[in-house]
Scaffold this active site. Structure first.
Site, PDB file in Angstrom:
ATOM      1  N   LYS A 534       0.837  -1.205   0.000  1.00  0.00           N
ATOM      2  CA  LYS A 534       0.000   0.000   0.000  1.00  0.00           C
ATOM      3  C   LYS A 534       0.874   1.259   0.000  1.00  0.00           C
ATOM      4  CE  LYS A 534      -0.440  -0.751   4.921  1.00  0.00           C
ATOM      5  NZ  LYS A 534      -1.142  -1.549   5.913  1.00  0.00           N
ATOM      6  N   CYS A 811      11.546  25.599   3.328  1.00  0.00           N
ATOM      7  CA  CYS A 811      10.630  26.198   2.354  1.00  0.00           C
ATOM      8  C   CYS A 811       9.931  25.088   1.573  1.00  0.00           C
ATOM      9  CB  CYS A 811      11.387  27.092   1.380  1.00  0.00           C
ATOM     10  SG  CYS A 811      12.497  28.253   2.183  1.00  0.00           S
TER      11      CYS A 811
END
Ligand SMILES: *Cc1c(COP(=O)(O)O)cnc(C)c1O
Length: 870
Positions: A534, A811
């Protein structure tokens, strides 16, 4: 041999101090391979700067250095002093200096220069011509595939004044390169092997490549000579065009005469290649033979023959020299293989033409009773035009191969067209790792064909490193170093050649294969293994992981959603796939169509699924989910009646097949197994009831990684590990045993290095202000890559094997580190965010601790924009 005076004259170089030596054996730009007495050339490249290795070179016996002045001037005094122990030549640009030296030395010593360029087969042709000429003349040849603007001058460091001929292989990897090479070496005799599709990502089309190759022709002087491979229509065209344009005063253009050779006179066998020339002057017929394999070498041999003759050798002399000629490493090189097979190692590189030639040779060289096995990696560097070629190769393979093993995603196109052209699915395997390719070939060789007659062709582009498969199939792997390509220390260190971005995730699929085999050892032979894939295989790339685990002992895959299963099916994975999660009614038809296995926990879903199956006239397998105390999906184990009723009902519904029953542990990863045992007892109670009623589904499973490793009584007849096969610990208390290997590394490269004065701000919000002058590096990775910003971040990363702290806020796409303590840091250096670097390591577990989460989340959260390479 390099003479200092000529080097200084050609390069306008300056000596750093009075010379110690005036002659050097040759040039080297790689300290790992330098020989005593050579001059080390410091070259700046994509993967580092040779100037970082000056002292290493001296230690290894270099007696000279060719370096860039600005670098020396920026070195500390003491280090500059140390350089004075050997002859150090300072120039503005070392690459430029090498080229100037090459031109100078060729003009000074005036060997006749024979240039070989073209699509494929350059190295073989260069070697053939040089071998023939060296029977009678002092002949220099450029080194093995040192064929570019750096490689040619480096190899010319070994040119001697007495050389009468210099045979140079000229590369043509980028537009304009061949022109520059010709300007530098000024060839007298030229030959182009062919116009075959190579390096098209730079040329765009064969037409542009052909145009580039014609540069060789245009560079020849009027008294020069061009040998035309007349069997290549594009070359014939190039020459016709050239003659039209140039009119008179053109070099002599002579055809090799391949088209005149009678097909019936060509012999291709293990002993080599031979063919007959019908009218060889007063000789009548002449048969040429060599130990080269495959008919593509007719042009190789003819070129050597014609040029040898033109240079004044007799027919006997040339044919004698040709007979000595054998295959070179990585180019249809025959090697003894396992189970008495023969390997055709063609792993040097791959382009469509050479793959087709390889398949042809495989077919021609396999005797009756033998099986033809081809192991092909991807062909890279083909730009946008590749699909057609992959398809063509598939078509050819269908008639020339008995067993086709393909590695790399793009080779799925070969598989598809081979299938369409009639190769059975059992004859085709797609793999992701070298090990799996070798393992499949071994198993096939062991059971099929006649011992001593089976032949294996191995091929792939440079970056696919298919020589590793050859090594695994060699009867004498101890000879790999000597007989295979890319065995130098430099090559051995390179794991990944190209990525789409300077921030990437490296997946070691062999580690995953290894970990699945370890699970097999733990659970024993009677227990099936379902691998949890998964979330894109916990961020590792579901498709490649799926292929790898299926080849290493897993028989079933598990995913969370139907869309995850669909992606695997679309890529051709046909193993059973269990969907752990919720499949709503509106997805049930799709689920049936994709032939996936559904988790069932309600009567309504059973009926809806049965209706979908009936509508499509198919059947669908289901596993019943029991909630024994996880409190997640499933029928509560207290409601035994309801569970039994669902098993009964589903079993009776047309279109449903109740294949399995399972539960999931809440805390199998704790030291204290009390709760896990409670859950286990509840599950066992249900199983007993089902058995008593004689309706127990055949497949019973409960164990995630933690239970697989630490709760053997929960194995039943299938286990469902996830995290452990990625080599990661299920928890601090339940760790993977020794021998498991972490598969994922997360890396980036330094984008900029600079000094920031004290008192200045770093990043958004000015939360970080430098206390002292600080050397910082900018990294091209940010929170939109999964490099978390808040509430806590990574804290530090590895550069040059040392930890460098993150400073300021992360950032979206960038962040900053303090590298004041690591002065050697430069733009382009590798940075490790997860994984090893030198002796240092940052594990996913350590990062999880810093972020306040678990390793599962750390790896699964590296976002899709980060390319996965392996
Ligand atoms: C994720 C998952 C697993 C695998 O768990 P790991 O802890 O990664 O081994 C097994 N079964 C189910 C139902 C899961 O959701």
């Amino acid at each position: 041999m390099i003479q200092l005076a000529y080097l200084l004259a050609a390069t306008q170089g300056r000596l750093q101090s009075p010379e110690k030596q005036t002659r050097f054996q040759g040039f080297s730009h790689d300290t790992r391979q330098i020989l005593p007495g050579e001059m080390f050339v410091a070259v700046r490249g994509e993967r580092g700067d040779g100037h970082d290795y000056l002292f290493d070179a001296i230690e290894r016996g270099a007696t000279g250095l060719l370096v860039e002045t600005r670098h020396i001037e920026s070195m500390p005094e003491a280090e500059q002093e140390r350089l004075k122990q050997i002859t150090t030549v300072m120039v503005e640009d070392t690459r430029q200096a090498l080229r100037a030296y090459a031109s100078e030395i060729l003009q000074r010593w005036q060997p006749t220069i024979i240039a070989v360029a073209g699509g494929v087969g350059k190295t073989s042709m260069k070697e053939a011509i040089a071998s023939v000429l060296s029977r009678n003349y002092a002949t220099f040849r450029s080194w093995k595939n040192y064929n570019d603007l750096l490689g040619i001058p480096l190899s010319l460091g070994r040119l001697e004044p007495q050389h009468e001929y210099a045979v140079l292989e000229l590369g043509c990897d980028h537009p304009g390169e061949l022109h520059k090479l010709c300007q530098m070496v000024k060839p007298h005799i030229g030959i182009l092997t062919n116009v075959a599709p190579v390096q098209l990502q730079y040329f765009g089309s064969l037409e542009h490549l052909a145009k580039e190759l014609s540069e060789l022709l245009y560079s020849l002087p009027p008294e020069g000579c061009f040998w035309l491979n007349d069997s290549d229509a594009r070359l014939v065209e190039i020459v016709a065009h050239y003659q039209q344009q140039r009119g008179s005063a053109v070099p002599d253009i002579r055809p090799l005469g391949i088209r005149e050779i009678n097909e019936t006179q060509i012999r291709v066998g293990w002993e080599g290649l031979s063919f007959t020339l019908e009218q060889e002057g007063e000789m009548g017929t002449l048969t040429l033979a060599s130990r080269l394999l495959g008919r593509q070498h007719i042009s190789t041999m003819l070129a050597a023959y014609r040029i040898g003759r033109a240079c004044g050798m007799s027919a006997e002399e040339v044919s004698e020299a040709l007979e000595q000629l054998g295959p070179i490493e990585g180019r249809l090189n025959p090697l003894p293989g396992v189970y008495e097979s023969r390997l055709l190692d063609d792993t040097h590189n791959a382009s469509p033409g050479s793959v087709l030639a390889g398949l042809q040779a495989l077919d021609e060289l396999t005797n009756e009773g033998g099986k033809r096995i081809a192991i092909l990696g991807e062909m890279l560097n083909l730009g946008y035009y590749q699909d057609d070629w992959y398809e063509q190769i598939g078509e050819q393979a269908a008639s020339k191969v008995d067993y086709l093993i393909l590695r790399g995603e793009r080779t799925a196109l070969i598989a598809e067209s081979a299938r369409q052209a009639g190769l059975a699915s059992e004859q085709i395997e797609l793999v992701s790792t070298h090990e799996d390719a070798a393992q499949l070939a071994r198993a096939y060789l062991e059971r099929e064909g006649e011992a001593g007659r089976n032949v294996v062709l191995l091929k792939g582009s440079e970056a696919t490193r298919m020589e590793r498969v050859t090594e695994m199939l060699m009867a004498h792997p101890e000879e790999a170093q000597e007989k295979l390509v890319r065995q130098t220390p430099g090559w051995k260190q390179i794991l990944v050649l190209q990525t789409e971005r300077p921030t990437w995730v490296e997946i070691d699929l062999s580690a995953i294969g290894n970990n699945v085999r370890k699970i097999r050892e733990i659970v024993g032979p009677g227990v099936q293994i379902l691998i949890s894939l998964k979330a894109d295989a916990y961020g590792h790339g579901a498709l490649k992981v799926a292929r790898t685990v299926l080849h290493n002992g897993a028989s079933m895959l598990g995913v969370a959603t139907l869309s995850e299963a669909a992606a695997l099916r679309e890529a051709g994975i046909d193993a059973p796939i269990l969907i752990f999660g919720y499949v709503p009614y509106w997805q049930m038809r799709e689920a049936v169509r994709l032939d996936v296995t559904i988790t069932l926990y309600s009567s309504e879903s059973a009926q809806a699924l049965a209706r979908a199956a009936q509508a499509l006239r198919q059947s669908v397998r289901v596993h019943i989910k029991v909630d024994t105390g996880m409190g997640r999906l499933g029928i509560r184990s207290e409601q035994a009646e309801e569970i039994l009723a669902l098993v009964r009902e589903a079993g009776e519904l047309e279109g449903l097949e109740v294949e399995g029953i399972y539960t999931h542990f809440a805390s199998a990863d704790a030291d204290d197994k009390t709760y896990a045992h409670t859950q286990l007892a509840r599950f066992q109670h249900i199983l007993e009831l089902l058995e008593r009623a004689e309706i127990c589904p055949p497949v019973v499973h409960a164990a995630n990684s933690a239970a697989t490793l630490s709760l053997p009584e929960a194995h039943f007849n299938m286990v469902r590990p996830g995290i452990a096969i990625y080599g990661l610990d299920p928890s601090e208390e339940v760790r993977v045993p020794d021998g498991f290997k972490a598969a994922l590394s997360f890396k980036t490269q330094i984008a900029q290095v600079k000094m920031i004065p004290a008192g200045e701000c770093i990043s958004y919000g000015c939360t970080y202000v430098t206390e002292r002058p600080t050397r910082i590096a900018v990294l091209p990775v940010g929170y939109a890559d999964g490099f978390r910003r808040a509430p806590r971040n990574w804290e530090s990363v590895l550069v040059h094997g040392q930890e460098a702290p993150l400073i300021g806020r992360i950032c979206m796409d960038q962040c900053m580190i303090d590298v004041s303590a690591i002065p050697q840091v430069r733009m382009g250096d590798e940075v490790v965010l997860i994984g090893r670097q030198g002796k240092a390591e940052l594990t996913a577990e350590e990062i999880a601790r810093r972020l306040g989460t678990i390793n599962y989340e750390v790896v699964a959260e590296i976002l899709a924009r980060v390319p996965r390479v392996n």
